[in-house]
Design a protein around this motif. Structure first.
Motif, PDB file in Angstrom:
ATOM      1  N   GLU A 186     -11.428 -28.061 -96.181  1.00 37.17           N
ATOM      2  CA  GLU A 186     -10.360 -28.326 -95.216  1.00 37.17           C
ATOM      3  C   GLU A 186      -9.464 -27.098 -95.027  1.00 37.17           C
ATOM      4  OE1 GLU A 186     -12.582 -31.331 -95.919  1.00 37.17           O
ATOM      5  OE2 GLU A 186     -11.381 -30.665 -97.656  1.00 37.17           O
ATOM      6  N   TYR A 219     -15.167 -33.020 -91.515  1.00 38.27           N
ATOM      7  CA  TYR A 219     -15.745 -34.252 -92.071  1.00 38.27           C
ATOM      8  C   TYR A 219     -15.481 -35.435 -91.152  1.00 38.27           C
ATOM      9  CZ  TYR A 219     -11.175 -35.955 -93.747  1.00 38.27           C
ATOM     10  OH  TYR A 219      -9.872 -36.408 -93.827  1.00 38.27           O
ATOM     11  N   ASP A 245     -11.321 -25.131 -92.610  1.00 46.52           N
ATOM     12  CA  ASP A 245     -11.145 -25.722 -91.273  1.00 46.52           C
ATOM     13  C   ASP A 245      -9.849 -25.238 -90.635  1.00 46.52           C
ATOM     14  OD1 ASP A 245     -13.430 -27.192 -91.792  1.00 46.52           O
ATOM     15  OD2 ASP A 245     -12.417 -29.138 -91.862  1.00 46.52           O
ATOM     16  N   VAL A 251     -15.263 -28.343 -86.031  1.00 45.17           N
ATOM     17  CA  VAL A 251     -13.895 -28.842 -85.970  1.00 45.17           C
ATOM     18  C   VAL A 251     -13.534 -29.064 -84.511  1.00 45.17           C
ATOM     19  CG1 VAL A 251     -11.474 -28.262 -86.368  1.00 45.17           C
ATOM     20  CG2 VAL A 251     -13.178 -27.729 -88.110  1.00 45.17           C
ATOM     21  N   PRO A 288     -12.766 -35.865 -97.307  1.00 45.72           N
ATOM     22  CA  PRO A 288     -12.490 -34.442 -97.552  1.00 45.72           C
ATOM     23  C   PRO A 288     -13.182 -33.960 -98.812  1.00 45.72           C
ATOM     24  CG  PRO A 288     -10.603 -35.802 -98.161  1.00 45.72           C
ATOM     25  CD  PRO A 288     -11.586 -36.721 -97.498  1.00 45.72           C
ATOM     26  N   VAL A 313      -3.157 -29.308 -97.344  1.00 45.06           N
ATOM     27  CA  VAL A 313      -3.915 -28.183 -96.794  1.00 45.06           C
ATOM     28  C   VAL A 313      -2.978 -27.221 -96.083  1.00 45.06           C
ATOM     29  CG1 VAL A 313      -5.772 -27.525 -95.225  1.00 45.06           C
ATOM     30  CG2 VAL A 313      -5.960 -29.643 -96.554  1.00 45.06           C
ATOM     31  N   GLN A 362      -5.732 -37.791 -93.774  1.00 44.98           N
ATOM     32  CA  GLN A 362      -7.114 -38.085 -94.142  1.00 44.98           C
ATOM     33  C   GLN A 362      -7.769 -39.023 -93.138  1.00 44.98           C
ATOM     34  OE1 GLN A 362      -7.935 -39.031 -98.248  1.00 44.98           O
ATOM     35  NE2 GLN A 362      -9.678 -40.299 -97.710  1.00 44.98           N
ATOM     36  N   TRP A 376     -10.514 -32.654 -88.772  1.00 44.58           N
ATOM     37  CA  TRP A 376     -11.320 -32.045 -89.821  1.00 44.58           C
ATOM     38  C   TRP A 376     -12.812 -32.162 -89.521  1.00 44.58           C
ATOM     39  CZ3 TRP A 376      -7.758 -29.672 -92.467  1.00 44.58           C
ATOM     40  CH2 TRP A 376      -6.527 -30.283 -92.758  1.00 44.58           C
ATOM     41  N   LEU A 379     -10.450 -29.640-101.569  1.00 44.63           N
ATOM     42  CA  LEU A 379      -9.866 -29.342-100.258  1.00 44.63           C
ATOM     43  C   LEU A 379     -10.202 -27.934 -99.750  1.00 44.63           C
ATOM     44  CD1 LEU A 379      -6.342 -31.031-100.517  1.00 44.63           C
ATOM     45  CD2 LEU A 379      -8.497 -31.994 -99.715  1.00 44.63           C
TER      46      LEU A 379
END
Length: 260
Positions: free
Chosen positions: A111, A94, A114, A42, A104, A144, A64, A92, A108
């Protein structure tokens, strides 16, 4: 239309928003790469006020496709730093792994991990007052951010910017806010909800109807779509900038009061 499908079309509007703003941090940004469970990474960005700490802290979760260096988080950094509040924003895992095609996790959970990792790292910073911490999120970051906020009872407040009010499992627009934000109707801490007046992911009637059921919730509808952008008209760029500025001012005022 489901959340991720809607986001695919909405991200196209970011070019307009980015062209309309040039927000910068009040001080130099410190960037850190944090390893998380499962081997991902991250990106965490720390911005401290120029005055002496320890500071209250806001952790800001991105959307996102609306990453941590886009206008809304950048503008929040500047406004909150000016008020003596430290800000940690992040991207994030990803997105760090694949900014163009990363997605994601379906539930979730990755996340949430994260954001919990970032929150834990931020609360250990010597310049931060761990007793005065709030969280905020944009779009996906609201989904999140709410889960993280709900699991940390000592967090002071949460700001949900462009929340997702629709039912993700339905193809038509159906109210699903209470399902998207579990137990939000039992909230007892300061909570801010802000949507654009033409946001397809949270029509204002849904926003206000749900906010009426949530203790200590403040709901605000301002101009624009999902990123407060205006797509049409002779003053679209200026109107987009005005909408974003208003969203930042409202959010900053809310968080300053919550973190006193």
């Amino acid at each position: 239309m489901k959340y991720q499908q809607l986001m695919g079309s909405l991200v196209l509007s970011l070019a307009l928003v980015v062209s309309g703003f040039a927000a910068t941090s009040a001080v130099a940004t410190e960037t850190r790469i944090i390893e998380i469970r499962g081997g991902g990474k991250v990106e965490m960005l720390l911005d401290l006020p120029s005055a002496k700490g320890p500071y209250p802290l806001v952790v800001v979760a991105p959307g996102q496709g609306y990453h941590a260096r886009l206008p809304l988080p950048e503008s929040l950094v500047k406004a909150l730093n000016t008020e003596g509040i430290a800000v940690v924003r992040f991207n994030w895992a990803y997105f760090v792994n694949d900014p163009k095609a990363g997605k994601p996790s379906s539930d979730l959970s990755a996340e949430v991990d994260d954001m919990n990792t970032v929150l834990a790292e931020a609360q250990k910073l010597p310049a931060v007052d761990p007793a005065r911490v709030a969280v905020a999120g944009k779009s996906l970051g609201t989904l999140v951010g709410w889960r993280v906020f709900r699991s940390h009872p000592k967090l002071k407040a949460v700001a949900l910017l462009t929340p997702v009010c629709i039912d993700n499992a339905k193809t038509e627009v159906v109210d699903g806010m209470m399902e998207n934000y579990i137990d939000i109707s039992a909230n007892s801490r300061p909570l801010l909800l802000i949507s654009g007046e033409t946001d397809p992911l949270c029509p204002l009637p849904m926003l206000y109807a749900n906010a009426a059921k949530i203790p200590r919730a403040r709901a605000v509808g301002i101009g624009g779509r999902h990123s407060f952008e205006v797509r049409d008209g002779p003053n679209a760029t200026a109107d987009s900038a005005s909408n974003l500025d208003l969203a930042v001012k409202i959010t900053t005022d809310f968080l300053v009061k919550a973190l006193r």
